[in-house]
Scaffold this motif. Structure first.
Motif, PDB file in Angstrom:
ATOM      1  N   ILE A 118     -52.647   9.672  -3.146  1.00 42.92           N
ATOM      2  CA  ILE A 118     -52.765   9.014  -4.437  1.00 42.92           C
ATOM      3  C   ILE A 118     -53.622   9.827  -5.399  1.00 42.92           C
ATOM      4  CG2 ILE A 118     -54.755   7.568  -3.839  1.00 42.92           C
ATOM      5  CD1 ILE A 118     -53.506   5.341  -5.484  1.00 42.92           C
ATOM      6  N   THR A 119     -54.657  10.513  -4.876  1.00 41.55           N
ATOM      7  CA  THR A 119     -55.499  11.325  -5.739  1.00 41.55           C
ATOM      8  C   THR A 119     -54.724  12.500  -6.314  1.00 41.55           C
ATOM      9  OG1 THR A 119     -57.465  10.724  -4.469  1.00 41.55           O
ATOM     10  CG2 THR A 119     -57.630  12.674  -5.867  1.00 41.55           C
ATOM     11  N   MET A 120     -53.965  13.186  -5.476  1.00 39.97           N
ATOM     12  CA  MET A 120     -53.223  14.352  -5.947  1.00 39.97           C
ATOM     13  C   MET A 120     -52.056  13.941  -6.841  1.00 39.97           C
ATOM     14  SD  MET A 120     -55.042  16.733  -4.962  1.00 39.97           S
ATOM     15  CE  MET A 120     -53.994  17.957  -5.757  1.00 39.97           C
ATOM     16  N   ILE A 121     -51.419  12.815  -6.533  1.00 41.22           N
ATOM     17  CA  ILE A 121     -50.339  12.343  -7.399  1.00 41.22           C
ATOM     18  C   ILE A 121     -50.906  11.962  -8.759  1.00 41.22           C
ATOM     19  CG2 ILE A 121     -48.689  10.452  -7.760  1.00 41.22           C
ATOM     20  CD1 ILE A 121     -48.131  10.547  -4.743  1.00 41.22           C
ATOM     21  N   ALA A 122     -52.084  11.336  -8.766  1.00 40.06           N
ATOM     22  CA  ALA A 122     -52.723  10.998 -10.033  1.00 40.06           C
ATOM     23  C   ALA A 122     -53.073  12.255 -10.820  1.00 40.06           C
ATOM     24  CB  ALA A 122     -53.988  10.176  -9.784  1.00 40.06           C
ATOM     25  N   LEU A 123     -53.477  13.328 -10.126  1.00 38.29           N
ATOM     26  CA  LEU A 123     -53.845  14.567 -10.806  1.00 38.29           C
ATOM     27  C   LEU A 123     -52.637  15.281 -11.409  1.00 38.29           C
ATOM     28  CD1 LEU A 123     -56.536  16.253  -8.520  1.00 38.29           C
ATOM     29  CD2 LEU A 123     -56.784  15.665 -10.924  1.00 38.29           C
ATOM     30  N   GLY A 124     -51.527  15.294 -10.682  1.00 39.68           N
ATOM     31  CA  GLY A 124     -50.419  16.132 -11.120  1.00 39.68           C
ATOM     32  C   GLY A 124     -49.148  15.433 -11.524  1.00 39.68           C
ATOM     33  N   SER A 171     -48.805  19.281  -6.810  1.00 36.60           N
ATOM     34  CA  SER A 171     -50.011  19.032  -7.604  1.00 36.60           C
ATOM     35  C   SER A 171     -51.066  20.095  -7.345  1.00 36.60           C
ATOM     36  CB  SER A 171     -50.574  17.645  -7.283  1.00 36.60           C
ATOM     37  OG  SER A 171     -49.701  16.625  -7.719  1.00 36.60           O
ATOM     38  N   LEU A 172     -51.212  20.518  -6.092  1.00 32.44           N
ATOM     39  CA  LEU A 172     -52.179  21.569  -5.769  1.00 32.44           C
ATOM     40  C   LEU A 172     -51.831  22.874  -6.476  1.00 32.44           C
ATOM     41  CD1 LEU A 172     -52.767  21.003  -1.937  1.00 32.44           C
ATOM     42  CD2 LEU A 172     -54.498  20.874  -3.745  1.00 32.44           C
ATOM     43  N   GLY A 178     -54.199  24.378  -9.301  1.00 34.60           N
ATOM     44  CA  GLY A 178     -54.797  25.694  -9.112  1.00 34.60           C
ATOM     45  C   GLY A 178     -54.413  26.673 -10.204  1.00 34.60           C
ATOM     46  N   TRP A 179     -53.161  26.603 -10.655  1.00 34.19           N
ATOM     47  CA  TRP A 179     -52.681  27.569 -11.645  1.00 34.19           C
ATOM     48  C   TRP A 179     -53.350  27.382 -13.001  1.00 34.19           C
ATOM     49  CZ3 TRP A 179     -50.605  32.091 -11.730  1.00 34.19           C
ATOM     50  CH2 TRP A 179     -50.041  32.580 -12.906  1.00 34.19           C
ATOM     51  N   ILE A 180     -53.751  26.167 -13.342  1.00 37.95           N
ATOM     52  CA  ILE A 180     -54.328  25.952 -14.665  1.00 37.95           C
ATOM     53  C   ILE A 180     -55.609  26.755 -14.839  1.00 37.95           C
ATOM     54  CG2 ILE A 180     -55.764  23.943 -14.120  1.00 37.95           C
ATOM     55  CD1 ILE A 180     -53.570  24.440 -17.269  1.00 37.95           C
ATOM     56  N   PHE A 181     -56.331  27.010 -13.743  1.00 34.75           N
ATOM     57  CA  PHE A 181     -57.526  27.845 -13.836  1.00 34.75           C
ATOM     58  C   PHE A 181     -57.147  29.276 -14.205  1.00 34.75           C
ATOM     59  CE2 PHE A 181     -59.001  24.390 -11.085  1.00 34.75           C
ATOM     60  CZ  PHE A 181     -60.225  24.082 -11.667  1.00 34.75           C
ATOM     61  N   ILE A 188     -43.726  26.250 -14.146  1.00 31.50           N
ATOM     62  CA  ILE A 188     -43.124  25.238 -15.020  1.00 31.50           C
ATOM     63  C   ILE A 188     -41.891  24.632 -14.348  1.00 31.50           C
ATOM     64  CG2 ILE A 188     -41.961  24.852 -17.232  1.00 31.50           C
ATOM     65  CD1 ILE A 188     -43.697  27.128 -18.350  1.00 31.50           C
ATOM     66  N   PHE A 189     -41.091  25.465 -13.735  1.00 34.38           N
ATOM     67  CA  PHE A 189     -39.904  24.990 -13.019  1.00 34.38           C
ATOM     68  C   PHE A 189     -40.294  23.998 -11.935  1.00 34.38           C
ATOM     69  CE2 PHE A 189     -37.470  25.748  -9.071  1.00 34.38           C
ATOM     70  CZ  PHE A 189     -36.280  25.165  -9.444  1.00 34.38           C
ATOM     71  N   LEU A 190     -41.305  24.343 -11.150  1.00 37.60           N
ATOM     72  CA  LEU A 190     -41.784  23.459 -10.083  1.00 37.60           C
ATOM     73  C   LEU A 190     -42.284  22.133 -10.662  1.00 37.60           C
ATOM     74  CD1 LEU A 190     -42.556  23.302  -6.988  1.00 37.60           C
ATOM     75  CD2 LEU A 190     -44.832  24.030  -7.709  1.00 37.60           C
ATOM     76  N   SER A 191     -43.015  22.201 -11.776  1.00 39.64           N
ATOM     77  CA  SER A 191     -43.575  21.003 -12.406  1.00 39.64           C
ATOM     78  C   SER A 191     -42.494  20.065 -12.897  1.00 39.64           C
ATOM     79  CB  SER A 191     -44.471  21.407 -13.582  1.00 39.64           C
ATOM     80  OG  SER A 191     -45.527  22.226 -13.172  1.00 39.64           O
TER      81      SER A 191
END
Length: 537
Positions: A45-51, A183-184, A188-191, A324-327
């Motif tokens: 739930i934490t990772m789904i909320a993040l991503g 989500s991971l 991670g990529w946004i950094f 972006i494709f993955l997202s």
């Protein structure tokens, strides 16, 4: 009394002997049962909320917003919409811990506002989910066209429609693990994006061009004045739509009191890193007049991809496009998950056929999954005969209006929930989890949802860069028309008062009661945190 059309509100629950005698901890899920399996963990739930909401809206839609509004407009737009979803998630947190139900915000609206609101919200939001699936599928086409345009649009849509189907027909834990991985990667990529674009802006790229705030200075921050700023708000809202899905996932977690607050607490990280800093990076690295921006006459690429390509770093441009494709695929998958649970919640309320409330032994609600996937995937084929930017603009406008209605109803439900709790003489200390932002955040979110619905009406009547017409108005504002029709239709059916009587709401119906073991688990977590803290202080 006659037949009760809306049992969740009107009828008191039949309590077990344990509850009648005060031992409520012997009944963990009283009133909150469904055929879903509680197989998702705090990590899920934490990772789904993040991503969950990081998809086409941010990575691609930011390009049209940059062009229409300018650097300052898109940055301020994400600040404002970020404050709204921050407020909404805190309202979700309190109610999701107490009432972790399928189609959570639909059932909360029915319980604390009125049946008509729940009916309109549930069906309108289900529509928005399959619109989002269609939008994400056409986003896949745009992303892949950066590499090749030789594959027919319909082929790409079909292939990735099947991918989304496969993700959702697997076990719920499979869906959860896939979303955690996605989500991971996104998180991670946004950094990498933030650090690399600061370097690019400072002149550290192979091109050696120090950009700084050149594009802010050239445009004065805005390309089309105040009206241009207003026009970016639908895309900002669309980009953040889906953040409320942590309320739905709570119904399938073992311990919402532990999972939901962590998900709510992480919202500031997503807002600051993904949206606010992410949008700032593209405003300093990409010109709003670049013809290759999504919606322009060139490549129609993401502004993040354009930033790397213009800086002479093609490797990062290709990696960015892959992320972006993955997202986009991930967001489409989550929309199917949420749409199916929305139908299940409507069925539990008697507002949809009973079979939609059914799930198989592994917790998959097939009657909700199948129509959501079929309609969403079928709608994506509109992209075959229209440009991706045109379809995106239309779909995102429709979805943003549904989202504003949903966010507003969540905040209103939270306000009414707290009022009912107080009116019936219950102490705030009895709540399993309390948001420190109440009541200010709930009222802030509700007020801005109403304001932006009015703004959207203005933009539909007097659109940016177009003349007023009935066709344009209904194309942009038909979501609100649908909401009004659904609400009035439900009013004719349910009749009764406009508001649920808060003094008569059964606050224990649908509630999750927590065991002593879970209390011990929480205390143990607190002790571990204190021990770790003492080591480093």
């Amino acid at each position: 009394m006659g037949e009760n059309k809306y049992p969740l509100v009107a009828e008191p629950i039949s309590r077990s002997p344990e509850i009648e005698h005060g031992n409520i901890f012997d009944t963990l899920d009283h009133g909150a049962d469904s055929e879903l399996q509680r197989s998702l963990s705090t990590r899920h739930i934490t990772m789904i909320a993040l991503g969950s909401s990081i998809g086409m809206g941010l990575w691609l839609g930011s390009g049209t917003s940059l062009t229409n509004g300018g650097p300052a407009a898109i940055f301020i737009g994400y600040l404002l919409s970020g404050s709204m979803i921050w407020s909404v998630t805190h309202s979700i947190g309190e109610m999701a811990v107490m009432y972790p139900l399928p189609s959570a915000y639909v059932q909360w609206a029915g319980k604390f506002v009125c049946p008509s609101m729940a009916f309109a919200l549930g069906w309108a939001y289900w529509i928005s989910y399959w619109i989002t699936i269609a939008n994400e599928l056409q986003g896949v086409v745009t992303v892949l066209s950066f590499w090749t345009d030789k594959v027919p649009v319909a082929v790409w849509i079909t292939v990735f429609w099947i991918v989304i189907i496969l993700i959702n027909v697997g076990a719920v834990t499979v869906f959860g693990e896939i979303e955690v991985v996605c989500s991971l990667i996104k998180f991670g990529w946004i950094f990498v994006v933030i650090i690399s674009m600061i370097v690019i802006s400072a002149g550290g790229a192979p091109t050696g061009d120090a950009i700084g705030f050149r594009y802010w200075n050239q445009t004065g921050g805005f390309t089309n004045g105040f009206k241009g700023f207003l026009s970016v708000m639908p895309t900002c809202i669309f980009a953040m739509s889906g953040s409320e899905n942590c309320g739905l996932v709570a119904a399938e977690t073992a311990n919402p009191r532990k999972s939901v607050p962590k998900a709510v607490g992480s919202i500031w990280l997503r807002l600051s890193l993904f949206y606010i800093l992410g949008s700032l990076m593209i405003t300093i690295c990409v010109s709003p007049y670049d013809e290759n921006l999504f919606g322009g006459s060139g490549t129609n690429a993401s502004p993040f991809v354009i930033a790397y390509r213009n800086a002479g770093i093609p490797v990062l441009a290709h990696i960015m496009n892959a992320i972006i494709f993955l997202s986009v695929v991930s967001t489409g998958s989550i929309s199917c998950y949420a749409g199916a649970r929305t139908l299940m919640g409507l069925a539990q309320l008697g507002m949809a056929p009973k079979r939609f409330a059914k799930a198989d032994k592994t917790g998959r609600p097939w009657y909700g999954i199948v129509p959501t996937l079929i309609i969403g995937g079928g709608l994506a084929y509109l992209n075959v005969n229209n440009s991706g930017a045109e379809v995106f603009t239309w779909f995102s406008d429709l979805t943003s209006l549904f989202t504003l209605f949903c966010w507003g109803s969540i905040c209103l439900s939270h306000i009414r929930f707290r009022l009912a709790w107080k009116t019936q003489g219950r102490s705030v200390d009895e709540l399993p989890w309390k948001s420190w932002t109440y009541p200010y955040a709930a009222w802030w979110g509700l007020a801005w949802c109403i304001i932006l619905l009015v703004v959207e009406f203005y933009l539909s009547v007097w659109p940016l860069g177009e003349s007023s017409s009935a066709k344009t108005f209904f194309a942009n504002y038909v979501s609100v028309v649908a909401i009004v029709v659904l609400y009035l239709g439900a009013r004719l059916y349910y009749r009764g008062p406009w508001w649920v009587d808060i003094s008569k709401i059964d606050l224990d119906f649908g509630r999750r009661f927590y065991t002593d073991a879970q209390d011990m688990e929480k205390k143990e977590d607190d002790l571990v945190k204190k021990a770790v803290k003492s080591i480093f202080t």
